[in-house]
Design an enzyme around this catalytic site. Structure first.
Site, PDB file in Angstrom:
ATOM      1  N   ASN A   1       1.066  -1.335  -0.205  1.00 41.32           N
ATOM      2  CA  ASN A   1      -0.004  -0.063  -0.226  1.00 41.32           C
ATOM      3  C   ASN A   1       0.952   1.247   0.102  1.00 41.32           C
ATOM      4  O   ASN A   1       1.734   1.644   1.060  1.00 41.32           O
ATOM      5  CB  ASN A   1      -0.994  -0.078   1.324  1.00 41.32           C
TER       6      ASN A   1
ATOM      7  N   LYS B   1      -0.018   4.327  -0.286  1.00 38.50           N
ATOM      8  CA  LYS B   1      -0.692   5.648   0.453  1.00 38.50           C
ATOM      9  C   LYS B   1      -0.402   6.561  -0.590  1.00 38.50           C
ATOM     10  O   LYS B   1      -0.463   6.405  -1.700  1.00 38.50           O
ATOM     11  CB  LYS B   1      -0.385   5.439   1.760  1.00 38.50           C
TER      12      LYS B   1
ATOM     13  N   HIS C   1      -9.588   1.243   4.769  1.00 38.68           N
ATOM     14  CA  HIS C   1      -8.239   1.335   5.359  1.00 38.68           C
ATOM     15  C   HIS C   1      -8.444   2.323   6.782  1.00 38.68           C
ATOM     16  O   HIS C   1      -9.182   3.273   6.538  1.00 38.68           O
ATOM     17  CB  HIS C   1      -7.061   1.799   4.378  1.00 38.68           C
TER      18      HIS C   1
ATOM     19  N   GLU D   1      -6.805   4.437   7.690  1.00 37.09           N
ATOM     20  CA  GLU D   1      -6.570   6.282   7.474  1.00 37.09           C
ATOM     21  C   GLU D   1      -7.955   6.699   6.819  1.00 37.09           C
ATOM     22  O   GLU D   1      -8.036   7.875   6.957  1.00 37.09           O
ATOM     23  CB  GLU D   1      -5.286   6.227   6.583  1.00 37.09           C
TER      24      GLU D   1
ATOM     25  N   GLU E   1      -5.300  -4.928  10.625  1.00 33.35           N
ATOM     26  CA  GLU E   1      -4.179  -3.839  10.891  1.00 33.35           C
ATOM     27  C   GLU E   1      -4.558  -2.973  12.136  1.00 33.35           C
ATOM     28  O   GLU E   1      -5.406  -2.000  11.989  1.00 33.35           O
ATOM     29  CB  GLU E   1      -4.145  -2.584   9.660  1.00 33.35           C
TER      30      GLU E   1
ATOM     31  N   GLY F   1       2.611   2.402  10.855  1.00 35.02           N
ATOM     32  CA  GLY F   1       3.543   3.575  10.665  1.00 35.02           C
ATOM     33  C   GLY F   1       4.169   3.998  12.172  1.00 35.02           C
ATOM     34  O   GLY F   1       4.930   4.996  12.162  1.00 35.02           O
TER      35      GLY F   1
ATOM     36  N   SER G   1       3.499  -1.929  10.538  1.00 36.12           N
ATOM     37  CA  SER G   1       5.066  -1.974  10.542  1.00 36.12           C
ATOM     38  C   SER G   1       5.727  -3.395  10.103  1.00 36.12           C
ATOM     39  O   SER G   1       6.475  -3.876  10.962  1.00 36.12           O
ATOM     40  CB  SER G   1       5.310  -1.483  12.074  1.00 36.12           C
TER      41      SER G   1
HETATM   42  P1  13P Z   1       3.245   0.613   7.947  1.00 35.10           P
HETATM   43  O1  13P Z   1       3.604  -0.623   7.182  1.00 35.10           O
HETATM   44  O2  13P Z   1       3.965   1.815   7.221  1.00 35.10           O
HETATM   45  O3  13P Z   1       2.932   0.402   9.192  1.00 35.10           O
HETATM   46  O4  13P Z   1       1.635   0.764   7.144  1.00 35.10           O
HETATM   47  C1  13P Z   1       0.734  -0.305   7.296  1.00 35.10           C
HETATM   48  C2  13P Z   1      -0.484  -0.049   6.449  1.00 35.10           C
HETATM   49  O5  13P Z   1      -1.101   0.980   6.844  1.00 35.10           O
HETATM   50  C3  13P Z   1      -0.520  -0.828   5.127  1.00 35.10           C
HETATM   51  O6  13P Z   1      -1.923  -0.463   4.693  1.00 35.10           O
END
Ligand code: 13P
Length: 232
Positions: free
Chosen positions: A6, A8, A84, A86, A154, A160, A190
């Site tokens: 992903n 983002k 997601h 976010e 997640e 992150g 992560s």
């Molecule tokens: P990170 O791997 O940067 O923690 O992000 C995970 C994520 O949100 C994947 O969709």
């Protein structure tokens, strides 16, 4: 085993092309990249399997800023992430809108990676399972155990932050999710080359949804190789 990167809100078309030129998916694992909308075509040109990061429930209409499943399919995109954290945190996505997006995407013929996971406060107050039930059941009630549906667990506190769920925490949550909805479950939060093998060795961890470490071909390749090894 499925490993999805992903990206983002990273990588415009030129950076997407540069990544794809430097990345060859290892054998023995399904690999997907999820670029921003503007870079989908650039990633598709490389021959990789490409998913979007979200998809709307309507086929078309007055929904400024949104993109529909038929539009993605026309481009050659074969799936989408939905829900997601976010999107839930910053863009008002709810269990209801996640279920509607998931149902429309599957109906149109896309694959879906539906994201669920508890916040730090929810985990600390002992509400992890309660939250997972609400999130998973809203998707399940909309589409059932659809063959093109994959769930991604997640935990929000692990995204992150460099704080990965322990392999035991991931295994426990994945088994719980599968008791509600019998589909493969990816772990996200992560995931790095250093921790991928241990997470992917858990019996109910069926792959990974990778954020930061999917942005560099070398680290993403290492995680894909760990998944191929775990599947072997
Ligand atoms: P990170 O791997 O940067 O923690 O992000 C995970 C994520 O949100 C994947 O969709």
């Amino acid at each position: 085993m499925l490993v999805a990167g992903n990206w983002k809100m990273h990588k415009g078309p030129a950076e997407a092309r540069a990544f794809c030129d430097a990345f060859t998916p290892p054998a023995g694992v399904d690999v997907v990249v999820c670029p921003p909308y503007v870079s989908l075509a650039a990633a598709l040109a490389s021959g990789l399997t490409v998913y979007a990061q979200s998809v709307h429930w309507a086929r078309e209409g007055a929904y400024t800023g949104e993109v529909s499943a038929p539009m993605l399919l026309e481009l050659g995109v074969t799936g989408s992430i939905v829900g997601h954290s976010e999107r839930r945190q910053y863009f008002g996505e709810t269990d209801d809108s996640v279920a509607r997006r998931t149902a429309a995407a599957l109906e149109a013929g896309l694959g879906v990676i539906a994201c669920v996971g508890e916040s730090e406060e929810e985990r600390e107050s002992g509400r992890t399972e309660f939250v997972l039930v609400l999130q998973v059941e809203s998707v399940r009630d909309a589409v059932g155990a659809h063959e093109r549906l994959v769930v991604a667990y997640e935990p929000v506190w692990a995204i992150g932050t460099g704080r990965t769920a322990t392999a035991e925490q991931a295994q426990e949550a994945h088994a719980f999710i599968k008791s509600l909805l019998d589909r493969p479950v990816l772990y996200g939060g992560s995931v790095k080359p250093e921790n991928a093998a241990e997470l992917l060795a858990q019996p109910d961890v069926d792959g990974a949804l990778v954020g930061g470490a999917s942005l560099e071909p070398s680290s993403f390749t290492a995680i894909c190789e760990a998944a191929a090894a775990a599947a072997a």
